[in-house]
Scaffold this active site. Sequence first.
Site, PDB file in Angstrom:
ATOM      1  N   HIS A 160     114.409  54.965  28.440  1.00 59.22           N
ATOM      2  CA  HIS A 160     113.462  54.241  28.040  1.00 59.22           C
ATOM      3  C   HIS A 160     112.772  54.621  26.766  1.00 59.22           C
ATOM      4  CE1 HIS A 160     113.536  51.999  31.754  1.00 59.22           C
ATOM      5  NE2 HIS A 160     112.698  51.074  31.243  1.00 59.22           N
TER       6      HIS A 160
ATOM      7  N   ASN B  79     118.282  50.416  27.651  1.00 62.00           N
ATOM      8  CA  ASN B  79     117.602  51.355  28.375  1.00 62.00           C
ATOM      9  C   ASN B  79     118.385  52.399  29.316  1.00 62.00           C
ATOM     10  OD1 ASN B  79     114.751  51.110  27.421  1.00 62.00           O
ATOM     11  ND2 ASN B  79     114.389  49.261  28.800  1.00 62.00           N
TER      12      ASN B  79
ATOM     13  N   GLU C 120     110.397  42.848  26.114  1.00 62.48           N
ATOM     14  CA  GLU C 120     111.304  42.756  25.007  1.00 62.48           C
ATOM     15  C   GLU C 120     111.501  41.413  23.908  1.00 62.48           C
ATOM     16  OE1 GLU C 120     112.828  40.765  27.231  1.00 62.48           O
ATOM     17  OE2 GLU C 120     114.892  41.602  26.445  1.00 62.48           O
TER      18      GLU C 120
ATOM     19  N   ASP D 266     111.889  52.385  23.739  1.00 65.11           N
ATOM     20  CA  ASP D 266     110.630  52.038  23.046  1.00 65.11           C
ATOM     21  C   ASP D 266     110.691  52.203  21.652  1.00 65.11           C
ATOM     22  OD1 ASP D 266     109.588  52.002  25.475  1.00 65.11           O
ATOM     23  OD2 ASP D 266     108.142  53.789  25.471  1.00 65.11           O
TER      24      ASP D 266
ATOM     25  N   ASP E 167     114.341  37.232  22.003  1.00 61.67           N
ATOM     26  CA  ASP E 167     114.445  38.124  22.961  1.00 61.67           C
ATOM     27  C   ASP E 167     115.619  38.847  22.752  1.00 61.67           C
ATOM     28  OD1 ASP E 167     114.025  38.115  26.316  1.00 61.67           O
ATOM     29  OD2 ASP E 167     115.862  38.989  25.627  1.00 61.67           O
TER      30      ASP E 167
HETATM   31  P1  GH3 Z   1     119.220  39.408  27.808  1.00 60.96           P
HETATM   32  O1  GH3 Z   1     120.472  39.521  26.870  1.00 60.96           O
HETATM   33  O2  GH3 Z   1     119.704  38.510  28.925  1.00 60.96           O
HETATM   34  O3  GH3 Z   1     117.787  39.297  27.447  1.00 60.96           O
HETATM   35  O4  GH3 Z   1     119.398  40.708  28.778  1.00 60.96           O
HETATM   36  P2  GH3 Z   1     118.235  41.843  28.965  1.00 60.96           P
HETATM   37  O5  GH3 Z   1     118.781  43.140  29.622  1.00 60.96           O
HETATM   38  O6  GH3 Z   1     117.499  42.096  27.574  1.00 60.96           O
HETATM   39  O7  GH3 Z   1     116.980  41.094  29.965  1.00 60.96           O
HETATM   40  P3  GH3 Z   1     116.339  41.445  31.059  1.00 60.96           P
HETATM   41  O8  GH3 Z   1     115.227  40.666  31.172  1.00 60.96           O
HETATM   42  O9  GH3 Z   1     117.292  41.615  32.131  1.00 60.96           O
HETATM   43  O10 GH3 Z   1     115.745  43.073  30.685  1.00 60.96           O
HETATM   44  C1  GH3 Z   1     114.675  43.253  29.927  1.00 60.96           C
HETATM   45  C2  GH3 Z   1     114.555  44.635  29.760  1.00 60.96           C
HETATM   46  O11 GH3 Z   1     113.574  45.343  28.807  1.00 60.96           O
HETATM   47  C3  GH3 Z   1     113.960  45.333  31.020  1.00 60.96           C
HETATM   48  C4  GH3 Z   1     113.318  46.285  30.752  1.00 60.96           C
HETATM   49  O12 GH3 Z   1     113.260  47.614  31.135  1.00 60.96           O
HETATM   50  C5  GH3 Z   1     113.063  46.301  29.159  1.00 60.96           C
HETATM   51  N1  GH3 Z   1     111.731  46.400  28.746  1.00 60.96           N
HETATM   52  C6  GH3 Z   1     110.918  45.717  28.889  1.00 60.96           C
HETATM   53  N2  GH3 Z   1     109.716  46.133  27.969  1.00 60.96           N
HETATM   54  C7  GH3 Z   1     110.167  47.432  27.469  1.00 60.96           C
HETATM   55  C8  GH3 Z   1     109.543  48.427  26.987  1.00 60.96           C
HETATM   56  O13 GH3 Z   1     108.168  48.303  26.582  1.00 60.96           O
HETATM   57  N3  GH3 Z   1     109.993  49.605  26.708  1.00 60.96           N
HETATM   58  C9  GH3 Z   1     111.509  49.753  27.159  1.00 60.96           C
HETATM   59  N4  GH3 Z   1     112.035  50.880  27.045  1.00 60.96           N
HETATM   60  N5  GH3 Z   1     112.006  48.835  27.796  1.00 60.96           N
HETATM   61  C10 GH3 Z   1     111.481  47.457  28.206  1.00 60.96           C
HETATM   62 MG    MG Z   2     116.629  40.451  26.915  1.00 59.53          MG
HETATM   63 MG    MG Z   3     113.499  39.118  28.334  1.00 56.82          MG
END
Ligand code: GH3
Ligand code: MG
Ligand code: MG
Length: 502
Positions: free
Chosen positions: A371, A366, A402, A375, A358
């Site tokens: 965003h 982001n 992610e 990506d 992760d």
């Molecule tokens: P942690 O270290 O605890 O994992 O913190 P985090 O911020 O990574 O965790 P959290 O689950 O709060 O956030 C995950 C983020 O990943 C939120 C979401 O906007 C972003 N994300 C998920 N899929 C995509 C994607 O396809 N593109 C982009 N740009 N961002 C994404």
């Molecule tokens: Mg994360």
């Molecule tokens: Mg996550």
Amino acid sequence: MLRSWLHIQRSSLAIRPTASALRPGVRLFFQLAGCFAFSTAATVLAGPQVQNNSIWASNGLLLSYLLLAPRRRWFAYTFVGLAAQVLGGYLAGGETWQINSAMAIMNIAEVLLAAFLLRKFSTHLPRFTDRAYLIRFFAFAIVGSPAIVGVVFAIIAHQWVHQPILPGLRDWFMTDSLGYAVATPAFVAIFRTRFRGTPKTRWGWLYLLLLVPITFFALQQAQLAALSIISSLLIFILLRLGMGWASMATLLVALMANLYIMHEPLKAAHSADGANPIIRLQVFLTSILFMLYSVSVVMERYRVAEKKLQAAYRTMESMAAIDALTGLANRRRFDECLETEWRRAIRDRAPLSMVLMDVDRFKLYNDTYGHLRGDACLKSIAESVLEGAARRADLVARFGGEEFAVILPNTAAAGAVRVANGIFAALNSRNLTHSASPFGIVTISAGCATVIPHLGQPALDLIEIADRALYTAKDRGRNQIFSAADFAVTGAMPETTPPRTN
Ligand code: GH3
Ligand code: MG
Ligand code: MG
């Protein structure tokens, strides 16, 4: 013996550059010899010219050689074909050598005209299942060329031996036209087919063998109705084995019918309907050919449509299995693969490992960069994960937003940690800036799990263990690997890479 001879014929015709031990000159010699032998046989089998033949295969045979050979060889083949027809005519008897030679010259001119027109208007090798090619073949070889030369023949025969013009033209046209229609596709098929011992080839020979007594029986009946047994079998061969075998079978039927008429003319002539046996056979062969050609064109269309459908289905399936952003396997493919590998591991009593990853503080990434850059960053991370898991059997997938996962068949705990370390090294070497992260660059956390699964255990167990390991790594400060193997060791330090400090 026959096979190697056909191999030589094929390899020298420049159709298929088959590897041959023979030097090109020697090969050409064998080809020309083959053409000569075939043409002589076809001429002799047709019987005395003008008289008693329902089909003239010799021209069709020569045309198949010309259509498959490069243009620079045409002269040699033409010369050989001419010599063969003169000799064949002499062996068959019935005419003076002057008449035989004159007829042979007209025949060869006719073949050359057809070959020239066909080459001029098509760039590819003969394809008798292609509608456009078939129309050209029909126009130039089956109708045009025999009609033009037939008129010349009829006029000359009228002047020379006072033969009535129209019957002369009709006989010449029908026999030659049928000869092209039957013999050219058949010989092209023979030269282009690889007669390996495949089941298809074995069936082909069996059907041809079966056709001999059936044709013999049908000809004995001397009635058109009996001949329909033959057409049914030919259609069956076409549907099962394709146009190549069907035209070979038709050639066999035509050959037998010709021989039969030559040797049993009276029996056939005194048939119930009193029709001329030669014309009856010509009508029969024409209708068979029309049926075979039209069915094969329709079949080819279906085949093309089926191929397109299959290709579309494959694309759709691969699209359904691939994550659009990263190009990695998607969650669906991941689930399928996990199930398969899980079952295999149960069968083999082998360890199955997983690395679940992760991205750290990705929400902040982001928020900081937007965003779109988020990506692009995910794509880079995906590439690092792929680099790290280099083994072909491993499946690298985008597990969620992610989150990434690698399935490692037949891999023990230490191996999973090694793969995770490889991924970390690949990602760190990219040095992707993440100003909002305490590490200053983009980092990930990874949980490794290994199970030797037993019967009845759900595959989800592996994900669950990896997930717990991943959150342990997060809890312990992120940017590190935690192996679930360390859960079991009380008090032992978890296997991790030290967090990066900037
Ligand atoms: P942690 O270290 O605890 O994992 O913190 P985090 O911020 O990574 O965790 P959290 O689950 O709060 O956030 C995950 C983020 O990943 C939120 C979401 O906007 C972003 N994300 C998920 N899929 C995509 C994607 O396809 N593109 C982009 N740009 N961002 C994404
Ligand atoms: Mg994360
Ligand atoms: Mg996550």
